[in-house]
Design an enzyme around this catalytic site. Structure first.
Site, short mmCIF file in Angstrom:
data_model
loop_
_atom_site.label_atom_id
_atom_site.label_comp_id
_atom_site.label_asym_id
_atom_site.label_seq_id
_atom_site.Cartn_x
_atom_site.Cartn_y
_atom_site.Cartn_z
N GLY A 56 -45.84 38.15 42.49
CA GLY A 56 -45.60 37.63 43.65
C GLY A 56 -45.45 38.49 43.99
O GLY A 56 -45.54 39.87 43.73
N CYS A 83 -45.54 41.56 36.10
CA CYS A 83 -45.67 42.28 37.31
C CYS A 83 -44.85 42.08 37.94
O CYS A 83 -42.97 42.74 37.69
CB CYS A 83 -47.56 41.69 38.21
SG CYS A 83 -47.68 42.74 39.44
N TYR A 84 -44.11 41.47 39.19
CA TYR A 84 -43.63 41.40 39.67
C TYR A 84 -42.41 40.94 38.57
O TYR A 84 -41.09 41.02 38.38
CB TYR A 84 -43.25 40.31 41.08
CG TYR A 84 -42.34 39.91 41.30
CD1 TYR A 84 -41.66 40.79 42.50
CD2 TYR A 84 -41.68 38.72 41.12
CE1 TYR A 84 -40.50 40.60 43.12
CE2 TYR A 84 -40.59 38.46 41.89
CZ TYR A 84 -39.57 39.43 42.67
OH TYR A 84 -38.75 39.27 42.74
N HIS A 169 -51.76 42.98 34.73
CA HIS A 169 -51.96 41.68 34.75
C HIS A 169 -52.86 41.15 33.10
O HIS A 169 -53.62 41.32 33.02
CB HIS A 169 -52.60 40.92 35.53
CG HIS A 169 -52.18 40.61 36.90
ND1 HIS A 169 -51.01 39.43 36.88
CD2 HIS A 169 -51.66 42.05 37.72
CE1 HIS A 169 -49.86 39.93 38.31
NE2 HIS A 169 -50.86 41.48 38.79
N GLU A 171 -53.33 37.87 32.37
CA GLU A 171 -54.04 36.92 32.06
C GLU A 171 -55.44 37.32 32.85
O GLU A 171 -56.14 36.37 32.38
CB GLU A 171 -53.29 35.85 33.59
CG GLU A 171 -52.85 36.27 35.02
CD GLU A 171 -51.88 37.29 35.17
OE1 GLU A 171 -51.31 38.29 34.11
OE2 GLU A 171 -51.69 37.58 36.32
N SER A 223 -63.16 6.07 40.39
CA SER A 223 -65.06 6.90 41.38
C SER A 223 -66.16 7.27 41.17
O SER A 223 -66.89 7.96 41.26
CB SER A 223 -64.15 7.85 42.05
OG SER A 223 -63.54 9.18 41.15
N GLY A 224 -65.80 7.46 39.15
CA GLY A 224 -67.09 8.23 38.77
C GLY A 224 -66.70 10.05 38.32
O GLY A 224 -67.57 10.31 37.60
N GLY A 225 -65.96 10.12 38.96
CA GLY A 225 -66.10 11.57 38.86
C GLY A 225 -64.60 11.71 37.91
O GLY A 225 -64.53 11.08 36.71
N VAL A 226 -64.90 13.17 37.34
CA VAL A 226 -63.78 13.41 35.67
C VAL A 226 -63.23 12.56 35.28
O VAL A 226 -62.46 11.87 34.64
CB VAL A 226 -64.38 14.91 35.51
CG1 VAL A 226 -63.97 15.17 33.98
CG2 VAL A 226 -65.52 15.48 36.46
N ASP A 227 -61.92 12.86 36.54
CA ASP A 227 -60.73 13.04 35.99
C ASP A 227 -60.10 11.44 36.43
O ASP A 227 -59.65 10.93 35.26
CB ASP A 227 -59.79 13.17 37.22
CG ASP A 227 -59.72 14.88 37.93
OD1 ASP A 227 -60.23 15.41 36.76
OD2 ASP A 227 -59.67 15.23 38.50
N SER A 228 -61.12 10.60 36.74
CA SER A 228 -60.43 8.64 36.87
C SER A 228 -61.09 8.55 35.99
O SER A 228 -60.92 7.47 35.76
CB SER A 228 -60.84 7.72 38.50
OG SER A 228 -62.54 8.24 39.03
N SER A 229 -62.66 8.78 35.86
CA SER A 229 -63.46 8.01 34.26
C SER A 229 -62.45 8.91 32.96
O SER A 229 -62.52 7.36 32.37
CB SER A 229 -64.60 9.16 34.39
OG SER A 229 -65.59 9.16 35.60
N LYS A 367 -57.82 21.18 33.90
CA LYS A 367 -59.75 20.37 33.93
C LYS A 367 -60.04 20.34 32.86
O LYS A 367 -61.19 19.56 32.11
CB LYS A 367 -60.15 20.94 35.43
CG LYS A 367 -61.39 20.39 36.46
CD LYS A 367 -60.93 19.20 36.69
CE LYS A 367 -61.98 17.85 37.49
NZ LYS A 367 -62.29 17.26 38.10
#
Ligand code: XMP
Length: 511
Positions: A56, A83-84, A169, A171, A223-229, A367
């Site tokens: 942070g 870290c923080y 870090h 990550e 919509s044809g996007g990944v998420d809605s598909s 994603k």
């Protein structure tokens, strides 16, 4: 939903920019992970296998510095402070955090205590440091387990209490053995079994949707996007024809995209899809409009109107399916960022249009996990790996007024660019790339004649989070071929330029 069945690790967010990255690292190792505020009541953490504190921007001594309850350390659950987060642990448990004379920033050679459970199979290597303050005195019961030239306690631990902390870090990619450290924390220290995988997620989610929805009806904006598909596909597998998808084609999609979406979902997967060809409505609303924000607003509002009109024809629908994903959930919970552009996520419909509830099967996923589920469900990789595409579509890639002719021109230029990037094998390494129709006209010469044509800009970026991005260093010959083809194949274009601006200061889209 599905996640209740899984062991769980929690990331407590102290305002660091890497909270989502930490959670993704954990999930990549097969452990379900959630991000919660540092203020979370410790009682809510009792059932988790491990807790991680993020970094942070604050100093633990600052007024209003974010600090968690000390009870978090009394739960008997392993904690890893980063870290923080490491400084919070030191400070709350009676150690001292001081401001360094030499702030440590960047790649730092670090040494580790061999017998530390956190550093099993980790040898001297580079870690990513980014701090002004450091732990100058360890809390009682702690020992230093790593050190660098300027940081005597690059990590500390109290094995008995299962409390661990790193000043660096683990990550970020620059920490060479970070993933091994997370593995050690999750499997050796927290005793996780690693039961998080996308195959079982898909099966469990389909079963949960079937149970919740029963024989009721679900409506989905595709919509044809990944998420809605992927969201629609999960619901389709659960309830078949009781799912109806409305696909609003606003005429601002990329070349052939509308047909492709229809082909895949209607023909190949036999889903109940209504395609609404509403291009005329959108074009007439956009006529004469040049201001980017107004364009966005008009498209967002018109989208909702078309969707509502179409859904009214269907009679009563009980649930609305949406492709909300985890970063949307986290960001809307904590986001303080200034509004640079209003993002009308097409498919982001008002919740009050009379449904019994929302079905959001991807609420817990990042994603890359959504993509893995998509592949698991048999969605073609072309769709699963589709690059992000803005809801308002090509309207934000046409500077100034949007007309059907300009859309057609841009679709052609963009298709050439995409084809060339694919031919060069760079589809996956460049995160987003597209053509833009600028509002610029310039003089050129073609054959023996003077031309006065439009300028197409090519934009390509590499990024992990789309919040910041670098312009992609595309090979010159790829740029050269694309430029030649656009000039030769797309009438009206006599100049092609390449955008070499990063974000910030530019944004990825032009409008
Ligand atoms: P900017 O242009 O803000 O874009 O740097 C960041 C990312 O967001 C996408 N984008 C949108 N996505 N609705 C969306 O769903 C929108 O209105 C929208 N505007 C921009 C953009 O393509 C990039 O990936």
């Amino acid at each position: 939903m599905a996640n209740n069945a899984h062991e769980r690790v929690v990331v407590l967010d102290f305002g660091g920019q890497y909270a989502q990255l930490i959670a993704r690292r954990v999930r990549d190792l097969g452990v379900y992970c959630e991000i919660k505020s540092y203020k979370t009541d410790p009682e809510e953490l009792r059932d988790c296998k491990g807790i991680l504190f993020t970094g942070g921007p604050n100093s633990v001594y600052a007024q209003d510095a974010p600090l968690c309850s000390k009870e978090v350390f009394e739960l008997g659950i392993p904690v890893l402070g980063i870290c923080y987060g490491a400084q919070v642990m030191a400070h709350l448990l009676g150690g001292t955090v001081s401001s360094s004379e030499v702030p440590e920033f960047g790649k730092t050679m670090t040494q580790f205590k061999n017998d530390s459970p956190l550093f099993q199979n980790v040898g001297e290597s580079v870690c990513w440091m980014s701090h002004n303050d450091y732990i100058s005195q360890l809390p009682e019961g702690f020992t230093a387990s790593a050190w660098s030239a300027h940081c005597p306690a690059a990590a500390m631990e109290n094995r008995e209490r299962k409390l661990y902390a790193t000043q660096f870090h683990p990550e970020v990619e620059h920490t060479q053995q970070g993933q091994q450290m997370f593995h050690n924390f999750l499997y050796n220290i927290c005793g996780c079994a690693g039961d998080w995988e996308m195959k079982s997620f898909a099966q469990e989610t389909i079963a949960a949707i079937r149970e919740r929805v029963g024989d009721k009806k679900v409506l989905c904006g595709l919509s044809g996007g990944v998420d809605s598909s992927v969201a629609a596909m999960l619901v389709h597998k659960a309830i078949g024809k009781n799912l109806t998808c409305i696909f609003v084609d606003h005429g601002l999609l990329r070349k052939d995209e509308g047909d492709m979406v229809e082909q895949v979902f209607k023909k190949e997967f036999d889903m109940n899809i209504i395609r609404v060809n509403a291009a005329d409505r959108f074009f007439s609303k956009l006529s004469g409009v040049t201001d980017p924000e107004r364009k966005r607003k008009i498209i967002g509002e018109e989208f909702v109107r078309v969707f509502e009109a179409e859904s009214e024809k269907l009679g009563k629908m009980d649930f609305l399916c949406q492709g909300t994903i985890y970063p949307d959930v986290v960001e809307s919970g904590t986001g303080q960022a200034a509004v640079i552009k209003s993002h009308h996520n097409v498919g982001g419909l008002p919740e009050d249009i009379g449904f019994e509830g929302l079905v959001e099967p991807l609420r817990d996923l990042f994603k890359d996990e959504v993509r893995r589920v998509g592949l698991e469900l048999g969605i073609p990789s072309q769709l699963v790996w589709r690059q992000p595409f803005p809801g308002p579509g090509l309207a934000v890639r046409i500077m100034g007024e949007v007309t059907p002719e300009k859309v057609k021109l841009l679709q052609e230029a963009d298709a050439i660019f995409r084809e060339e990037v694919a031919n060069a094998g760079l589809e996956r390494s460049v995160n987003q790339y597209f053509a833009v129709l600028t509002a610029n006209r310039s003089v050129g010469v073609m054959g023996d004649g003077r031309t006065y044509g439009v300028t197409v800009a090519l934009r390509a970026v590499t990024t992990t989070d789309f919040m910041t991005a670098d312009w992609a260093h595309l090979p010159y010959d790829l740029l050269g071929r694309t430029s030649n083809r656009i000039i030769n194949e797309v009438e009206g274009v006599n100049r092609v330029v390449y955008d070499i601006t990063s974000k910030p200061p530019a944004t990825i889209e032009f409008e």
